[in-house]
Design an enzyme around this catalytic site. Structure first.
Site, PDB file in Angstrom:
ATOM      1  N   GLY A  45     -15.114 -12.227   2.077  1.00 35.79           N
ATOM      2  CA  GLY A  45     -13.869 -11.527   2.103  1.00 35.79           C
ATOM      3  C   GLY A  45     -12.998 -11.762   2.172  1.00 35.79           C
ATOM      4  N   GLY A  46     -12.575 -12.545   3.036  1.00 31.46           N
ATOM      5  CA  GLY A  46     -11.103 -12.314   3.920  1.00 31.46           C
ATOM      6  C   GLY A  46     -10.800 -11.467   4.140  1.00 31.46           C
ATOM      7  N   CYS A  48      -8.483  -9.444   2.993  1.00 29.69           N
ATOM      8  CA  CYS A  48      -8.737  -8.110   2.363  1.00 29.69           C
ATOM      9  C   CYS A  48      -9.743  -7.208   2.207  1.00 29.69           C
ATOM     10  CB  CYS A  48      -8.833  -8.313   0.438  1.00 29.69           C
ATOM     11  SG  CYS A  48      -8.684  -7.225  -0.791  1.00 29.69           S
ATOM     12  N   GLY A 186       9.960  -1.530   4.895  1.00 28.66           N
ATOM     13  CA  GLY A 186       9.766  -1.055   4.760  1.00 28.66           C
ATOM     14  C   GLY A 186       9.185  -0.932   2.996  1.00 28.66           C
ATOM     15  N   GLY A 187       8.709  -2.073   2.822  1.00 26.60           N
ATOM     16  CA  GLY A 187       7.754  -2.047   2.062  1.00 26.60           C
ATOM     17  C   GLY A 187       6.350  -1.871   1.761  1.00 26.60           C
ATOM     18  N   HIS A 448      -6.693  17.447 -22.234  1.00 22.74           N
ATOM     19  CA  HIS A 448      -5.754  18.001 -21.708  1.00 22.74           C
ATOM     20  C   HIS A 448      -5.923  19.240 -20.873  1.00 22.74           C
ATOM     21  CE1 HIS A 448      -1.742  21.316 -21.679  1.00 22.74           C
ATOM     22  NE2 HIS A 448      -3.210  21.741 -21.684  1.00 22.74           N
TER      23      HIS A 448
END
Length: 479
Positions: A45-46, A48, A186-187, A448
């Site tokens: 899984g690491g 992430c 700010g990333g 729609h």
């Protein structure tokens, strides 16, 4: 081969159990290779799964509900103040992570992939020493390195579990809700985790050294997010650096510098989110012909092969945006190449998503890239204030835009800012990969009222007949 043998041999050794690693291992096993997956964690899984994508999106989902309930007041629905139980929130996150980890273990077992908890250090191009496990060494025919990345740390910052200085890992443990939180960066990581803590009640102050949030992302896509963050965050300071950090028992003292002026600020905790660096050290790569660039990224070709013919590398350790979905594709390509199959990593449109509120997603050519490269493009913008579905949701600040080739209308890039951008971008990815033109997108029926209509209407601008705009309003030619 029996687990517990001091030595073993496999067709394919995969080093690292994150998305790129387990994707490579699974694909290799599907192709008939005898595969061993070595990772420091017990289960694949690491980062992430355990300390990144999945925990952060779990918390962001809850944060979105908190923010939405507050917004409902002006629509006539009123909720009492929420009761936030951190123990229950953490337990929910753990259930999500555990369920996914168990699923990966099950998939590995069914495929015959051997999971080994240890540290792998390459001794040469065909052998690795295993540290901390029951097996001392492993011989392999081919190897795929998927060791991932780690948070970059600012000088003077001592990050530790339970301390007042956090990186993403510590922040996602959600130990408490600090009254005052400084986010450095700010990333997307800083904005996502800052949004979580702000929704939970922290007073968030964000500083960024660059002149814009999400530097490199088109400013018109960032604008709706900045509008929302100005109300969610306590303060945002751009072009602001960190001169010094001192952790004390009751607070963190931070010396910030902006336009030559320095100011001392005090916070309960700080979150350092200034990027990530490749985990390419301590792998024994110096014992092989594998080459690294100046930043430590492993150099690979389009088959993910390194300068050592039998060794491949995928994911964050190679750079290329550090995205889980690119890691998965690269892992599959590397396994196929290792098995002798004709394959290549050839992706025209890599989607990226920032899971804030609103979300930002883009793929293909961006307007900033086109400007930097001097490319002639037609930009088609459809503001969401003209979308019926956006009106019903109170999400009218959003934007959908298409970059098209001026001569033939071929779609080169798409950017979306607004609710549900994570799902909307996939249609754009397919359009770019198939070489579609704007007319193809315009003539494809979109239900729609939906936000997907904004893609069709943006494409209709190029044809001169958008339904909810007049003429070619929203179109412009740029070089």
């Amino acid at each position: 081969m029996v687990m517990g043998d001091m030595n073993m041999k496999v067709d394919l050794l995969v080093v690292g159990g994150g998305p790129g690693g387990y994707a490579a291992a699974f694909r290799g096993a599907d192709l008939g290779m005898d595969v061993a997956l070595v990772d420091l964690r017990e289960r694949p899984g690491g980062t992430c799964l355990y300390e990144g994508c999945i925990p952060s999106k779990t918390y962001l989902h809850l944060a979105e509900y908190l923010v939405e309930t507050r917004k409902m007041a002006h629509m006539g629905i009123h909720f009492p103040p929420p009761r936030i139980d951190l123990d229950e929130i953490r337990a929910w996150k753990e259930r999500v992570v555990t369920s996914m980890a168990d699923g990966l273990v099950g998939l590995a077992k069914k495929r015959g992939v051997q999971l080994i908890q240890a540290r792998a250090v390459l001794q040469n191009s065909t052998t690795a020493r295993l540290e901390g496990g029951d097996i001392s060494s492993i011989a392999f025919t081919k190897c795929i390195v998927a060791s991932g990345s780690q948070p970059a740390i600012l000088p003077g910052c001592n990050v530790a579990q339970g301390g007042r200085i956090m990186c993403s890992r510590e922040a996602l443990a959600l130990p408490d809700i600090p009254t005052d939180l400084l986010v450095i960066g700010g990333g997307y990581v800083g904005l996502e985790l800052g949004s979580v803590y702000a929704a939970l009640g922290s007073r968030v102050h964000l500083v960024e050294l660059q002149p814009a949030l999400l530097q490199g992302v088109d400013p018109d896509l960032v604008a709706p997010l900045r509008y929302k963050l100005d109300t969610l965050f306590h303060q945002i300071d751009l072009q602001t650096g960190i001169a010094a950090v001192e952790e004390r028992s009751e607070e963190v003292e931070v010396l910030v510098e902006k336009h030559g002026r320095k100011e001392t600020l005090h916070f309960d905790k700080i979150l350092v989110a200034v990027g990530r660096s490749p985990s390419s050290g301590h792998l024994g790569l110096e014992n092989t012909r594998v080459t690294l660039d100046a930043a430590g990224y492993i150099q690979v070709d389009k088959q993910q092969q390194t300068a050592e013919p039998g060794i491949f590398a995928v994911g964050d350790v190679c750079g290329n945006g550090m995205l889980a979905h690119t890691s998965i594709r690269q892992g599959r390509v590397a396994a196929e190449a290792a098995a002798g199959k004709p394959t290549t990593y050839d992706v025209r449109a890599v989607p990226a998503v920032v899971y804030t509120d609103p979300q930002i997603a883009w793929c293909g050519l961006t307007e900033e890239q086109a400007k930097a490269e001097g490319k002639d493009v037609t930009v088609l913008r459809f503001p969401w204030r003209y979308s019926g579905r956006a009106q019903t949701m109170g999400e009218t600040e959003g934007l959908t835009k298409i970059l098209a080739e001026p001569r033939n209308g071929r779609i080169l890039g798409v950017g979306i800012s607004g609710r549900g951008a994570e799902g909307l971008i996939s249609e754009a990815v397919l359009a770019i990969e198939m070489g579609a033109v704007a007319e193809d997108l315009a003539l494809s029926l979109h239900p729609h009222p939906t936000l997907s209509e904004t893609l069709g209407e943006a494409a209709e601008i190029l044809l001169g007949s958008p339904t909810h705009l007049l003429g070619k309003k929203g179109a412009e030619r740029k070089t």
